[in-house]
Design a protein around this motif. Structure first.
Motif, mmCIF file in Angstrom:
data_model
loop_
_atom_site.group_PDB
_atom_site.id
_atom_site.type_symbol
_atom_site.label_atom_id
_atom_site.label_comp_id
_atom_site.label_asym_id
_atom_site.label_seq_id
_atom_site.Cartn_x
_atom_site.Cartn_y
_atom_site.Cartn_z
ATOM 1 N N LEU A 1 -7.067 38.387 -81.853
ATOM 2 C CA LEU A 1 -5.932 38.518 -82.440
ATOM 3 C C LEU A 1 -5.035 37.237 -82.382
ATOM 4 C CD1 LEU A 1 -4.858 42.052 -80.981
ATOM 5 C CD2 LEU A 1 -5.530 41.639 -83.220
ATOM 6 N N LYS A 2 -5.299 36.317 -81.524
ATOM 7 C CA LYS A 2 -4.476 35.098 -81.222
ATOM 8 C C LYS A 2 -5.378 34.119 -81.901
ATOM 9 C CE LYS A 2 -2.198 36.151 -76.937
ATOM 10 N NZ LYS A 2 -2.020 35.681 -75.516
ATOM 11 N N ILE A 3 -6.669 34.115 -81.867
ATOM 12 C CA ILE A 3 -7.382 32.833 -82.396
ATOM 13 C C ILE A 3 -7.462 33.057 -84.040
ATOM 14 C CG2 ILE A 3 -9.895 32.322 -82.714
ATOM 15 C CD1 ILE A 3 -10.081 32.922 -79.803
ATOM 16 N N LYS A 4 -7.442 34.112 -84.740
ATOM 17 C CA LYS A 4 -7.694 34.112 -86.014
ATOM 18 C C LYS A 4 -6.526 33.587 -86.752
ATOM 19 C CE LYS A 4 -11.202 37.934 -86.357
ATOM 20 N NZ LYS A 4 -11.421 39.038 -86.979
ATOM 21 N N PRO A 5 -5.130 33.775 -86.464
ATOM 22 C CA PRO A 5 -4.161 33.160 -86.999
ATOM 23 C C PRO A 5 -4.165 31.597 -86.891
ATOM 24 C CG PRO A 5 -3.321 35.014 -85.759
ATOM 25 C CD PRO A 5 -4.877 34.860 -85.463
ATOM 26 N N ILE A 6 -4.599 31.019 -85.707
ATOM 27 C CA ILE A 6 -4.839 29.777 -85.716
ATOM 28 C C ILE A 6 -5.858 29.088 -86.630
ATOM 29 C CG2 ILE A 6 -5.534 27.593 -84.089
ATOM 30 C CD1 ILE A 6 -4.487 29.412 -81.974
ATOM 31 N N LEU A 7 -7.032 29.920 -86.906
ATOM 32 C CA LEU A 7 -8.041 29.511 -87.887
ATOM 33 C C LEU A 7 -7.501 29.502 -89.038
ATOM 34 C CD1 LEU A 7 -11.220 31.633 -86.486
ATOM 35 C CD2 LEU A 7 -10.590 28.894 -86.182
ATOM 36 N N LYS A 8 -6.574 30.408 -89.402
ATOM 37 C CA LYS A 8 -6.117 30.599 -90.978
ATOM 38 C C LYS A 8 -5.073 29.547 -91.126
ATOM 39 C CE LYS A 8 -3.959 33.941 -94.031
ATOM 40 N NZ LYS A 8 -3.450 35.227 -94.210
ATOM 41 N N LYS A 9 -4.283 29.042 -90.056
ATOM 42 C CA LYS A 9 -3.149 28.154 -90.099
ATOM 43 C C LYS A 9 -3.770 26.893 -90.626
ATOM 44 C CE LYS A 9 0.196 25.504 -87.344
ATOM 45 N NZ LYS A 9 0.802 25.399 -86.067
ATOM 46 N N TYR A 10 -5.225 26.454 -90.039
ATOM 47 C CA TYR A 10 -5.809 25.193 -90.251
ATOM 48 C C TYR A 10 -6.819 25.513 -91.283
ATOM 49 C CZ TYR A 10 -3.113 23.346 -86.374
ATOM 50 O OH TYR A 10 -2.013 22.992 -85.338
ATOM 51 N N GLN B 1 -13.027 18.530 -72.173
ATOM 52 C CA GLN B 1 -12.336 16.882 -72.382
ATOM 53 C C GLN B 1 -12.375 16.699 -73.887
ATOM 54 O OE1 GLN B 1 -15.554 14.611 -70.476
ATOM 55 N NE2 GLN B 1 -14.848 15.199 -68.551
ATOM 56 N N TYR B 2 -11.863 17.682 -74.816
ATOM 57 C CA TYR B 2 -11.772 17.397 -76.051
ATOM 58 C C TYR B 2 -10.618 16.465 -76.424
ATOM 59 C CZ TYR B 2 -7.679 20.684 -75.928
ATOM 60 O OH TYR B 2 -6.616 21.290 -75.474
ATOM 61 N N GLN B 3 -9.692 16.399 -75.366
ATOM 62 C CA GLN B 3 -8.555 15.463 -75.853
ATOM 63 C C GLN B 3 -8.842 14.213 -75.827
ATOM 64 O OE1 GLN B 3 -6.365 17.443 -72.818
ATOM 65 N NE2 GLN B 3 -4.950 18.334 -74.092
ATOM 66 N N ASN B 4 -9.706 13.759 -74.985
ATOM 67 C CA ASN B 4 -10.242 12.284 -74.975
ATOM 68 C C ASN B 4 -10.997 12.055 -76.199
ATOM 69 O OD1 ASN B 4 -8.902 11.913 -72.470
ATOM 70 N ND2 ASN B 4 -10.717 12.266 -71.411
ATOM 71 N N HIS B 5 -11.963 12.888 -76.390
ATOM 72 C CA HIS B 5 -13.007 12.887 -77.549
ATOM 73 C C HIS B 5 -12.338 12.907 -79.062
ATOM 74 C CE1 HIS B 5 -16.952 12.857 -79.302
ATOM 75 N NE2 HIS B 5 -16.619 13.922 -80.133
ATOM 76 N N PHE B 6 -11.318 13.482 -79.265
ATOM 77 C CA PHE B 6 -10.764 13.627 -80.376
ATOM 78 C C PHE B 6 -9.298 12.882 -80.484
ATOM 79 C CE2 PHE B 6 -13.825 17.268 -80.448
ATOM 80 C CZ PHE B 6 -14.372 16.956 -81.769
ATOM 81 N N ALA B 7 -9.204 11.741 -79.751
ATOM 82 C CA ALA B 7 -7.927 11.270 -79.439
ATOM 83 C C ALA B 7 -7.510 10.302 -81.078
ATOM 84 C CB ALA B 7 -7.661 10.161 -78.382
ATOM 85 N N ASN C 1 -8.601 11.227 -83.786
ATOM 86 C CA ASN C 1 -8.660 12.469 -85.035
ATOM 87 C C ASN C 1 -7.459 13.218 -84.924
ATOM 88 O OD1 ASN C 1 -9.488 14.410 -86.723
ATOM 89 N ND2 ASN C 1 -11.579 14.334 -86.073
ATOM 90 N N PRO C 2 -6.104 13.065 -85.066
ATOM 91 C CA PRO C 2 -4.920 13.820 -84.855
ATOM 92 C C PRO C 2 -5.109 15.179 -85.444
ATOM 93 C CG PRO C 2 -4.531 11.825 -86.374
ATOM 94 C CD PRO C 2 -5.905 11.745 -85.764
ATOM 95 N N PHE D 1 -5.379 20.780 -84.023
ATOM 96 C CA PHE D 1 -6.092 22.108 -83.962
ATOM 97 C C PHE D 1 -6.481 22.602 -82.864
ATOM 98 C CE2 PHE D 1 -10.222 24.294 -84.600
ATOM 99 C CZ PHE D 1 -9.804 25.708 -84.988
ATOM 100 N N LEU D 2 -7.160 21.885 -81.943
ATOM 101 C CA LEU D 2 -7.811 22.148 -80.671
ATOM 102 C C LEU D 2 -6.750 22.523 -79.599
ATOM 103 C CD1 LEU D 2 -10.912 19.918 -80.579
ATOM 104 C CD2 LEU D 2 -11.144 22.252 -80.974
ATOM 105 N N ASN D 3 -5.766 21.783 -79.778
ATOM 106 C CA ASN D 3 -4.621 21.895 -78.687
ATOM 107 C C ASN D 3 -4.034 23.351 -78.749
ATOM 108 O OD1 ASN D 3 -4.398 19.431 -77.191
ATOM 109 N ND2 ASN D 3 -3.518 18.374 -78.764
ATOM 110 N N GLU D 4 -4.217 24.026 -80.046
ATOM 111 C CA GLU D 4 -3.596 25.218 -80.150
ATOM 112 C C GLU D 4 -4.936 26.228 -79.855
ATOM 113 O OE1 GLU D 4 -1.101 26.630 -83.613
ATOM 114 O OE2 GLU D 4 -0.759 24.733 -83.884
ATOM 115 N N LEU D 5 -6.080 26.009 -80.324
ATOM 116 C CA LEU D 5 -7.120 26.835 -80.227
ATOM 117 C C LEU D 5 -7.556 26.918 -78.821
ATOM 118 C CD1 LEU D 5 -9.395 28.381 -81.661
ATOM 119 C CD2 LEU D 5 -10.711 26.466 -81.470
ATOM 120 N N ILE D 6 -7.925 25.988 -77.973
ATOM 121 C CA ILE D 6 -8.414 26.240 -76.555
ATOM 122 C C ILE D 6 -7.536 27.079 -75.745
ATOM 123 C CG2 ILE D 6 -9.281 24.807 -74.769
ATOM 124 C CD1 ILE D 6 -11.193 24.538 -77.382
ATOM 125 N N PRO D 7 -6.185 26.699 -75.711
ATOM 126 C CA PRO D 7 -5.391 27.639 -74.927
ATOM 127 C C PRO D 7 -5.462 28.922 -75.139
ATOM 128 C CG PRO D 7 -4.190 25.419 -75.298
ATOM 129 C CD PRO D 7 -5.298 25.594 -76.258
#
Length: 103
Positions: A9-18, A52-58, A60-61, A66-72
């Motif tokens: 219920l939280k993940i699907k709206p994030i996928l749709k947003k992006y 460690q996604y934040q370092n890897h995708f620094a 790739n804004p 997207f990942l900053n919303e998805l992972i939490p």
């Protein structure tokens, strides 16, 4: 499976947003797995290190946003009577179906 339903219920709206298509599954009863199938973001990877996604995708804004919303959202534990521990994984495509970049 119940946890997957609540988190979906939280993940699907994030996928749709992006504008990303993906599937959510449970592996071995303790791992929540999101497999990204297609979308407009080029992750340039087969899997995403959820710690460690934040370092890897620094550099790739769009992916980082997207990942900053998805992972939490994937790590959101709702406590009822006890705490439930689980792992999370994010795969970019599958071994037999690669991720498709849609422009």
């Amino acid at each position: 499976q119940e946890l997957k339903k609540r988190l979906a219920l939280k993940i699907k709206p994030i996928l749709k947003k992006y504008d990303i298509k993906g599937t959510l599954s449970v592996r071995h009863y303790y791992e929540l797995v999101l497999t990204l199938k297609s979308g407009s973001i080029d992750f340039q990877a087969d899997s995403i290190n959820t710690y460690q996604y934040q370092n890897h995708f620094a550099d790739n804004p769009k992916a980082l946003e997207f990942l900053n919303e998805l992972i939490p959202a994937m790590n959101d534990i709702m406590t009822d009577y006890f705490d439930v521990g689980y792992y999370i994984s994010v795969n970019v495509g599958r071994y037999d179906k690669p991720y498709v970049i849609e422009k």
